[in-house]
Design an enzyme around this catalytic site. Structure first.
Site, PDB file in Angstrom:
ATOM      1  N   HIS A   1      -3.373 -12.222  -2.260  1.00 30.12           N
ATOM      2  CA  HIS A   1      -4.389 -10.739  -1.249  1.00 30.12           C
ATOM      3  C   HIS A   1      -5.627 -10.317  -2.317  1.00 30.12           C
ATOM      4  O   HIS A   1      -6.660 -11.085  -1.399  1.00 30.12           O
ATOM      5  CB  HIS A   1      -3.936  -9.393  -1.287  1.00 30.12           C
ATOM      6  CG  HIS A   1      -4.120  -8.579  -0.335  1.00 30.12           C
ATOM      7  ND1 HIS A   1      -4.084  -6.633  -0.033  1.00 30.12           N
ATOM      8  CD2 HIS A   1      -5.688  -8.142   0.663  1.00 30.12           C
ATOM      9  CE1 HIS A   1      -4.042  -6.620   0.381  1.00 30.12           C
ATOM     10  NE2 HIS A   1      -5.335  -6.553   0.898  1.00 30.12           N
TER      11      HIS A   1
ATOM     12  N   GLU B   1       4.705 -10.691  -6.752  1.00 37.35           N
ATOM     13  CA  GLU B   1       3.351 -10.292  -6.753  1.00 37.35           C
ATOM     14  C   GLU B   1       2.083 -11.753  -6.346  1.00 37.35           C
ATOM     15  O   GLU B   1       0.938 -11.241  -7.322  1.00 37.35           O
ATOM     16  CB  GLU B   1       3.358 -10.766  -9.089  1.00 37.35           C
ATOM     17  CG  GLU B   1       4.658  -9.720  -9.801  1.00 37.35           C
ATOM     18  CD  GLU B   1       3.774  -8.322  -8.993  1.00 37.35           C
ATOM     19  OE1 GLU B   1       2.758  -7.884  -9.070  1.00 37.35           O
ATOM     20  OE2 GLU B   1       5.201  -7.108  -9.415  1.00 37.35           O
TER      21      GLU B   1
ATOM     22  N   HIS C   1       0.503  -9.916  -3.963  1.00 30.59           N
ATOM     23  CA  HIS C   1      -0.948  -9.391  -4.677  1.00 30.59           C
ATOM     24  C   HIS C   1      -2.079 -10.206  -5.029  1.00 30.59           C
ATOM     25  O   HIS C   1      -3.446 -10.310  -4.675  1.00 30.59           O
ATOM     26  CB  HIS C   1      -0.484  -8.502  -5.645  1.00 30.59           C
ATOM     27  CG  HIS C   1       0.517  -7.297  -5.561  1.00 30.59           C
ATOM     28  ND1 HIS C   1       0.183  -6.358  -4.871  1.00 30.59           N
ATOM     29  CD2 HIS C   1       1.388  -6.880  -6.098  1.00 30.59           C
ATOM     30  CE1 HIS C   1       1.303  -5.286  -4.437  1.00 30.59           C
ATOM     31  NE2 HIS C   1       1.856  -4.976  -5.632  1.00 30.59           N
TER      32      HIS C   1
END
Length: 596
Positions: free
Chosen positions: A395, A389, A392
């Site tokens: 990113h 997570e 993510h």
């Protein structure tokens, strides 16, 4: 087991800091009322976008409204997920969801109007107004789809029947989640327990062959009872995708799914070809697993049994953070600083509490933190979820920092790459540094299972989808029996001669909700392959590997996903990334064989 804490009993430092979006519900309400007054202004621009000044004015207004709307939506969902039993939270979320659909309808004129203005006039406006050049890629993407956008009247008609076209998926969901019940089966203690989709995973992993066999048969026999209904819903869903593809003048439903993101159909087809070429590696894994489990016969219900058992380790959250930081060291200091800052500054909602939504996710907006919901439960899987997570979230952090708002998001094709790269770096680190033989074997098998389920299994699903769509496109009606026959054939092909493909598995296709989202599942495999390519080059110390990977993280949606990955050194139009993943799978098999 300890009782779950109430939300109010969770320490402040263990909760996400969403008060940075809105201090309280009153501030949210005030922002929501302002948004409703502002949002309606979008409609005033309909039919007026044919001069550069007005077009720029509209795009700026649309961005301002969209950014506020996203904050309002995300805050309402995060608050609701903190405690799904809180009616005020639920009401706020429902209100936001309902308004977002309305807001989206205000700007529905935009794409048809840009297409009616045409490429020549859009280019002319871009040359007239320097500020408009920022939107060049956005306009190119819209104009590239001009052959597939229909008249305003037909677009409105298709929008009005979109709910009806969702019917097969909704029926499948209600049937399998609400109406289906499973019998009671015996657990390892010999107690009768009601089988559910939720607890099936623990039964199918049982060391007791009778427990897993009984659960397997009980689950799939229930699906078999309604296979004709589920066959009809699946056929209807595929017909809907084909209808939309033909209506929008695509050559196939596959092209309709891939072309808007400029993904060549050959990427999908070659992924299936490549995996078929490497099925002997999966056959070898089945053979090895059969040997490790000491089975005379390997059945489908033996597939999920862990080959190595280890004592469950209790890992405190701070220790998990330390482990992940060590694993991500190859990404360099800048990446680690962002990671540490996220941990320290309220990105993460760590622990389960009464009423909290289950699972894990990363979500935020261009103007907020990339928040992470966890339900941390102190085991190794939770450490992996933290790495995933935060992949993510970082990113999103890079994309939002480096890209303007319109390119700050990223497509689904790229979405799982950063999260899986983190997972890959973590499992590699754990395997390399584990001294205990049993734990090391367990970790090797964990990564093998990741590749089996995310790459081999998802591409088997993709092959099934490819076949079913093609058959129906060619006018061959498919029944439940046809689906069962094809599913059996694929399982025989994928798992090889050491696996007995039990007839109960033939109806497994009926259990997969992803088949109601056209050509979705292959992206799990391509995402894993891209992540594998990135982590391999980083761990092997290849020249500029980290800077190329960061370039990917910073690109957001500023280009088509294939181009973004290719510009960062991973070419998904070739079999190479998938080949590298299979190479890693074979290396892991070698390790397992050498250490047992």
């Amino acid at each position: 087991m300890e009782e779950l804490k109430k939300r109010s009993e969770i320490k402040k430092e263990d909760k996400w800091d969403i008060e940075k979006i809105y201090k309280n519900s009153e501030e949210w309400e005030k922002a929501f009322e302002t948004l409703k007054k502002e949002g309606i202004k979008i409609k005033e621009y309909e039919g007026k976008l044919n001069d550069s000044e007005t077009l720029l004015e509209f795009l700026k207004l649309d961005e301002k409204i969209s950014r506020e709307a996203e904050k309002i939506l995300v805050y309402s969902h995060l608050k609701s997920d903190e405690n799904t039993g809180d009616n005020q939270n639920q009401g706020r979320m429902n209100k936001a969801d309902s308004y977002m659909a309305e807001l989206s309808s205000y700007g529905a004129f935009f794409i048809p109007e840009i297409l009616s203005i045409g490429e020549e006039n859009i280019n002319k406006m871009l040359n007239e107004k320097e500020e408009l050049k920022l939107y060049d890629f956005m306009f190119k993407s819209i104009l590239a789809e001009k052959d597939h956008v229909l008249s305003k009247e037909i677009e409105e008609m298709l929008a009005s029947v979109s709910d009806c076209l969702e019917g097969p998926s909704n029926i499948h969901g209600i049937l399998t989640n609400a109406d289906m019940t499973f019998p009671k089966v015996k657990n390892e203690k010999g107690e009768l327990v009601r089988l559910t989709e939720g607890n099936y995973a623990s039964f199918i992993r049982s060391k007791d062959v009778n427990v897993r066999r009984e659960a397997f048969k009980a689950l799939f026999n229930e699906y078999a009872k309604i296979k004709n209904t589920l066959g009809t819903t699946l056929t209807s869903s595929i017909k809907n995708f084909n209808f939309m593809a033909k209506t929008r003048k695509y050559s196939s439903a596959l092209e309709a799914s891939l072309k808007p993101n400029n993904i060549p159909v050959k990427v999908y087809e070659e992924a299936i070809e490549t995996i078929n070429k490497h099925l002997p590696s999966l056959h070898r894994y089945v053979r090895l697993k059969k040997k490790l489990l000491g089975l005379e016969e390997m059945h489908m219900y033996d597939l999920y049994v862990p080959v190595i058992e280890i004592e469950k380790e209790h890992i405190e959250f701070d220790k998990a953070v330390e482990i992940v930081i060590k694993a991500l060291e190859p990404l360099g200091e800048e990446y680690l600083d962002i990671f540490k800052s996220g941990i320290k500054n309220g990105w993460i909602d760590k622990y389960e509490n009464e009423g909290k939504r289950g699972g894990a996710y990363s979500w935020g907006t261009y103007d907020t933190m990339p928040y992470v919901l966890l339900n941390y439960n102190y085991d190794l899987n939770d450490v992996s979820t933290l790495a995933h997570e935060m992949g993510h979230s970082i990113h999103s952090y890079y994309s939002h920092k480096e890209q303007p708002y319109i390119y700050g998001g990223y497509t689904l094709f790229c979405a799982e790459v950063a999260s899986t790269t983190n997972e890959s770096l973590l499992i590699n680190y754990l395997i390399r540094n584990e001294k205990d033989k049993n734990k090391r074997l367990y970790l090797i098998n964990q990564e093998l299972e990741q590749i089996r389920t995310t790459v081999f299994r998802q591409l088997m699903f993709a092959e099934f989808e490819y076949y079913t769509h093609k058959m129906i496109e060619e006018g061959n009606p498919l029944t439940a029996e046809d689906y069962c026959k094809k599913w059996h054939e694929l399982n025989v092909n994928y798992f090889g001669e050491d696996m007995i493909v039990d007839e109960e598995i033939d109806v497994e296709w009926a259990r997969i909700p992803h088949f109601y989202s056209d050509f979705y599942v292959y992206q799990y495999a391509t995402g894993y392959a891209a992540a594998s390519a990135f982590s391999n080059s980083i761990l092997n110390g290849e020249k500029d590997a980290v800077s190329k990977y960061k370039k990917f993280l910073k690109s957001g949606g500023s280009d088509y996903p294939i181009n973004i990955l290719r510009n960062s050194g991973v070419d998904m139009t070739t079999p190479m990334p998938l080949e590298k993943t299979i190479k890693r799978f074979n290396e892991l098999l070698d390790m397992l064989e050498n250490e047992i």
